[in-house]
Design a protein around this motif. Structure first.
Motif, PDB file in Angstrom:
ATOM      1  N   PHE A  10    -115.582 -12.902  77.532  1.00 38.28           N
ATOM      2  CA  PHE A  10    -114.208 -12.521  77.832  1.00 38.28           C
ATOM      3  C   PHE A  10    -114.135 -11.048  78.234  1.00 38.28           C
ATOM      4  CE2 PHE A  10    -110.049 -10.925  76.198  1.00 38.28           C
ATOM      5  CZ  PHE A  10    -109.243 -11.567  77.122  1.00 38.28           C
ATOM      6  N   VAL A  11    -114.785 -10.184  77.482  1.00 38.36           N
ATOM      7  CA  VAL A  11    -114.773  -8.754  77.822  1.00 38.36           C
ATOM      8  C   VAL A  11    -115.387  -8.537  79.202  1.00 38.36           C
ATOM      9  CG1 VAL A  11    -115.682  -6.484  77.194  1.00 38.36           C
ATOM     10  CG2 VAL A  11    -114.724  -7.980  75.427  1.00 38.36           C
ATOM     11  N   ARG A  12    -116.432  -9.261  79.521  1.00 34.72           N
ATOM     12  CA  ARG A  12    -117.037  -9.137  80.866  1.00 34.72           C
ATOM     13  C   ARG A  12    -116.060  -9.582  81.948  1.00 34.72           C
ATOM     14  NH1 ARG A  12    -121.645 -11.384  78.380  1.00 34.72           N
ATOM     15  NH2 ARG A  12    -121.358 -13.370  79.474  1.00 34.72           N
ATOM     16  N   GLU A  13    -115.340 -10.658  81.693  1.00 40.32           N
ATOM     17  CA  GLU A  13    -114.382 -11.147  82.681  1.00 40.32           C
ATOM     18  C   GLU A  13    -113.271 -10.136  82.941  1.00 40.32           C
ATOM     19  OE1 GLU A  13    -114.470 -13.669  84.620  1.00 40.32           O
ATOM     20  OE2 GLU A  13    -116.126 -14.817  83.774  1.00 40.32           O
ATOM     21  N   LEU A  14    -112.927  -9.342  81.918  1.00 43.59           N
ATOM     22  CA  LEU A  14    -111.853  -8.352  82.083  1.00 43.59           C
ATOM     23  C   LEU A  14    -112.318  -7.063  82.742  1.00 43.59           C
ATOM     24  CD1 LEU A  14    -109.710  -8.529  78.825  1.00 43.59           C
ATOM     25  CD2 LEU A  14    -109.403  -9.753  80.974  1.00 43.59           C
ATOM     26  N   THR A  15    -113.618  -6.912  82.944  1.00 46.28           N
ATOM     27  CA  THR A  15    -114.149  -5.664  83.511  1.00 46.28           C
ATOM     28  C   THR A  15    -113.490  -5.324  84.839  1.00 46.28           C
ATOM     29  OG1 THR A  15    -116.278  -6.020  82.432  1.00 46.28           O
ATOM     30  CG2 THR A  15    -116.239  -4.474  84.282  1.00 46.28           C
ATOM     31  N   ALA A  16    -113.216  -6.330  85.659  1.00 44.55           N
ATOM     32  CA  ALA A  16    -112.606  -6.085  86.963  1.00 44.55           C
ATOM     33  C   ALA A  16    -111.208  -5.494  86.845  1.00 44.55           C
ATOM     34  CB  ALA A  16    -112.551  -7.392  87.758  1.00 44.55           C
ATOM     35  N   LEU A  17    -110.552  -5.676  85.675  1.00 44.78           N
ATOM     36  CA  LEU A  17    -109.218  -5.127  85.450  1.00 44.78           C
ATOM     37  C   LEU A  17    -109.277  -3.735  84.813  1.00 44.78           C
ATOM     38  CD1 LEU A  17    -107.477  -8.361  84.140  1.00 44.78           C
ATOM     39  CD2 LEU A  17    -107.089  -7.253  86.347  1.00 44.78           C
ATOM     40  N   ASP A  18    -110.488  -3.241  84.535  1.00 48.50           N
ATOM     41  CA  ASP A  18    -110.720  -1.892  84.018  1.00 48.50           C
ATOM     42  C   ASP A  18    -109.877  -1.592  82.771  1.00 48.50           C
ATOM     43  OD1 ASP A  18    -111.955   0.582  84.015  1.00 48.50           O
ATOM     44  OD2 ASP A  18    -110.433   1.509  85.292  1.00 48.50           O
ATOM     45  N   LEU A  41    -108.456 -17.052  68.015  1.00 47.62           N
ATOM     46  CA  LEU A  41    -109.024 -15.752  68.361  1.00 47.62           C
ATOM     47  C   LEU A  41    -107.892 -14.918  68.948  1.00 47.62           C
ATOM     48  CD1 LEU A  41    -111.483 -17.808  68.404  1.00 47.62           C
ATOM     49  CD2 LEU A  41    -112.598 -16.193  69.905  1.00 47.62           C
ATOM     50  N   ASP A  42    -107.342 -14.033  68.141  1.00 46.48           N
ATOM     51  CA  ASP A  42    -106.157 -13.262  68.514  1.00 46.48           C
ATOM     52  C   ASP A  42    -106.578 -11.901  69.052  1.00 46.48           C
ATOM     53  OD1 ASP A  42    -104.255 -15.210  67.642  1.00 46.48           O
ATOM     54  OD2 ASP A  42    -104.712 -14.640  65.580  1.00 46.48           O
ATOM     55  N   LEU A  43    -106.278 -11.664  70.330  1.00 51.16           N
ATOM     56  CA  LEU A  43    -106.751 -10.465  71.010  1.00 51.16           C
ATOM     57  C   LEU A  43    -105.604  -9.707  71.672  1.00 51.16           C
ATOM     58  CD1 LEU A  43    -109.858 -12.030  72.825  1.00 51.16           C
ATOM     59  CD2 LEU A  43    -109.771 -10.995  70.547  1.00 51.16           C
ATOM     60  N   ILE A  44    -105.833  -8.430  71.886  1.00 51.77           N
ATOM     61  CA  ILE A  44    -104.947  -7.557  72.650  1.00 51.77           C
ATOM     62  C   ILE A  44    -105.804  -6.818  73.673  1.00 51.77           C
ATOM     63  CG2 ILE A  44    -103.369  -5.579  72.609  1.00 51.77           C
ATOM     64  CD1 ILE A  44    -102.153  -7.823  71.088  1.00 51.77           C
ATOM     65  N   ALA A  45    -105.353  -6.774  74.923  1.00 48.98           N
ATOM     66  CA  ALA A  45    -106.024  -5.962  75.942  1.00 48.98           C
ATOM     67  C   ALA A  45    -105.030  -4.935  76.479  1.00 48.98           C
ATOM     68  CB  ALA A  45    -106.541  -6.844  77.080  1.00 48.98           C
ATOM     69  N   VAL A  46    -105.490  -3.706  76.624  1.00 44.83           N
ATOM     70  CA  VAL A  46    -104.656  -2.640  77.195  1.00 44.83           C
ATOM     71  C   VAL A  46    -105.181  -2.336  78.582  1.00 44.83           C
ATOM     72  CG1 VAL A  46    -103.720  -0.329  76.899  1.00 44.83           C
ATOM     73  CG2 VAL A  46    -104.290  -1.706  74.877  1.00 44.83           C
ATOM     74  N   ARG A  58    -104.833 -12.353  88.316  1.00 41.90           N
ATOM     75  CA  ARG A  58    -106.227 -12.071  87.955  1.00 41.90           C
ATOM     76  C   ARG A  58    -106.474 -12.363  86.469  1.00 41.90           C
ATOM     77  NH1 ARG A  58    -107.275  -6.182  90.343  1.00 41.90           N
ATOM     78  NH2 ARG A  58    -109.445  -6.602  89.735  1.00 41.90           N
ATOM     79  N   ILE A  59    -105.467 -12.141  85.637  1.00 42.78           N
ATOM     80  CA  ILE A  59    -105.581 -12.507  84.219  1.00 42.78           C
ATOM     81  C   ILE A  59    -105.763 -14.014  84.083  1.00 42.78           C
ATOM     82  CG2 ILE A  59    -104.272 -12.702  82.061  1.00 42.78           C
ATOM     83  CD1 ILE A  59    -103.000  -9.962  82.786  1.00 42.78           C
ATOM     84  N   ALA A  60    -104.935 -14.767  84.791  1.00 44.04           N
ATOM     85  CA  ALA A  60    -105.030 -16.230  84.725  1.00 44.04           C
ATOM     86  C   ALA A  60    -106.393 -16.717  85.205  1.00 44.04           C
ATOM     87  CB  ALA A  60    -103.917 -16.861  85.551  1.00 44.04           C
ATOM     88  N   VAL A  61    -106.909 -16.105  86.250  1.00 45.70           N
ATOM     89  CA  VAL A  61    -108.229 -16.485  86.767  1.00 45.70           C
ATOM     90  C   VAL A  61    -109.308 -16.187  85.734  1.00 45.70           C
ATOM     91  CG1 VAL A  61    -109.981 -15.932  88.498  1.00 45.70           C
ATOM     92  CG2 VAL A  61    -107.596 -16.276  89.193  1.00 45.70           C
ATOM     93  N   ALA A  62    -109.208 -15.026  85.066  1.00 49.09           N
ATOM     94  CA  ALA A  62    -110.196 -14.665  84.048  1.00 49.09           C
ATOM     95  C   ALA A  62    -110.242 -15.701  82.935  1.00 49.09           C
ATOM     96  CB  ALA A  62    -109.888 -13.282  83.481  1.00 49.09           C
TER      97      ALA A  62
END
Length: 247
Positions: A10-18, A41-46, A58-62
């Motif tokens: 998941f973290v790798r998939e978000l790399t493109a969103l920096d 699995l409860d997560l927060i991304a900033v 792009r979030i949906a694609v990830a």
């Protein structure tokens, strides 16, 4: 471990969103109450922001790219930006239950992040989220009991479902401790406290069995109806007493 594999992917998939940060909260961060395959699995991304329609896509694609991995269905993530992170009432883009919608990052989640949030990537929560006072936390959990859970108690059909019985009683116990002592407790601790708060012991035992036994017996129709009645008879007056005593 499927959990760690999914989190790393998941973290790798978000790399493109920096992202500035990716955090875990809830039982995944708290430790002893996390159960692989049962717990969310409860997560927060900033993200740097703003979260435009193109970013939402792009979030949906990830998330779609994770779909085939074990546990992907229970991975939930809310997306903040530094400019939107401070307001606990603001609704943020969220992926949960295999769909995108908006919901707030509550004072409970914010306190979890400050107290024991797990940093999966980037900056710590204290660098991006304002702290939550005990009063703000208490006001929130009592309001949630009064405005959400108390009306729900009167809707009898809900309480034949496991999830309502489980969350109704556990959330009440956790709210009671938070309102009285200004601290958070785990679901396991809540179950331990419920009998002392007057909750029906047989219902607490039923919840514990379904949460922690490897192969819990399915409830009978008779027990489901009795369990619903016992839960509602307890929760209604208990919530009323908690909200009346909170000042």
């Amino acid at each position: 471990m499927d959990t760690e594999t999914l989190l790393a992917r998941f973290v790798r998939e978000l790399t493109a969103l920096d992202p500035f940060a990716v955090w875990a909260h809830g039982s995944l961060a708290g430790g002893d109450d996390y159960q692989e395959g049962r717990s969310d699995l409860d997560l927060i991304a900033v993200l740097p922001g703003p979260v435009t329609p193109a970013v939402v896509w792009r979030i949906a694609v990830a998330h779609a790219r994770l779909r085939a991995l074990p546990l992907a269905a229970v991975l939930h993530c809310t997306y903040l930006t530094p400019a939107t992170a401070a307001d606990p009432a603001r609704r943020h883009p969220t992926w949960a239950h295999q769909q995108l919608f908006r919901r707030p990052v509550t004072p409970v989640t914010r306190r979890e992040l400050h107290a024991f949030g797990r940093v999966l990537h980037g900056r710590a929560p204290a660098r991006l989220l304002p702290p939550v006072t005990d009063r703000e936390l208490g006001d929130f959990v009592v309001r949630d009991q009064r405005e959400y859970w108390r009306p729900a108690v009167d809707k009898a059909a809900l309480w034949t479902r496991d999830v309502w019985v489980d969350l109704g009683l556990i959330t009440f116990a956790r709210a009671t401790v938070t309102a009285r002592a200004g601290r958070l407790i785990s679901k396991r601790e809540a179950l331990d406290l419920l009998p002392g708060l007057g909750a029906p012991a047989e219902v607490v035992d039923d919840i514990r069995s379904r949460r922690y036994d490897a192969h819990p017996a399915p409830p009978t129709e008779e027990w489901t109806a009795r369990r619903a009645r016992l839960t509602r008879d307890y929760l209604g007056p208990a919530i009323d007493a908690l909200t009346a005593s909170y000042d």
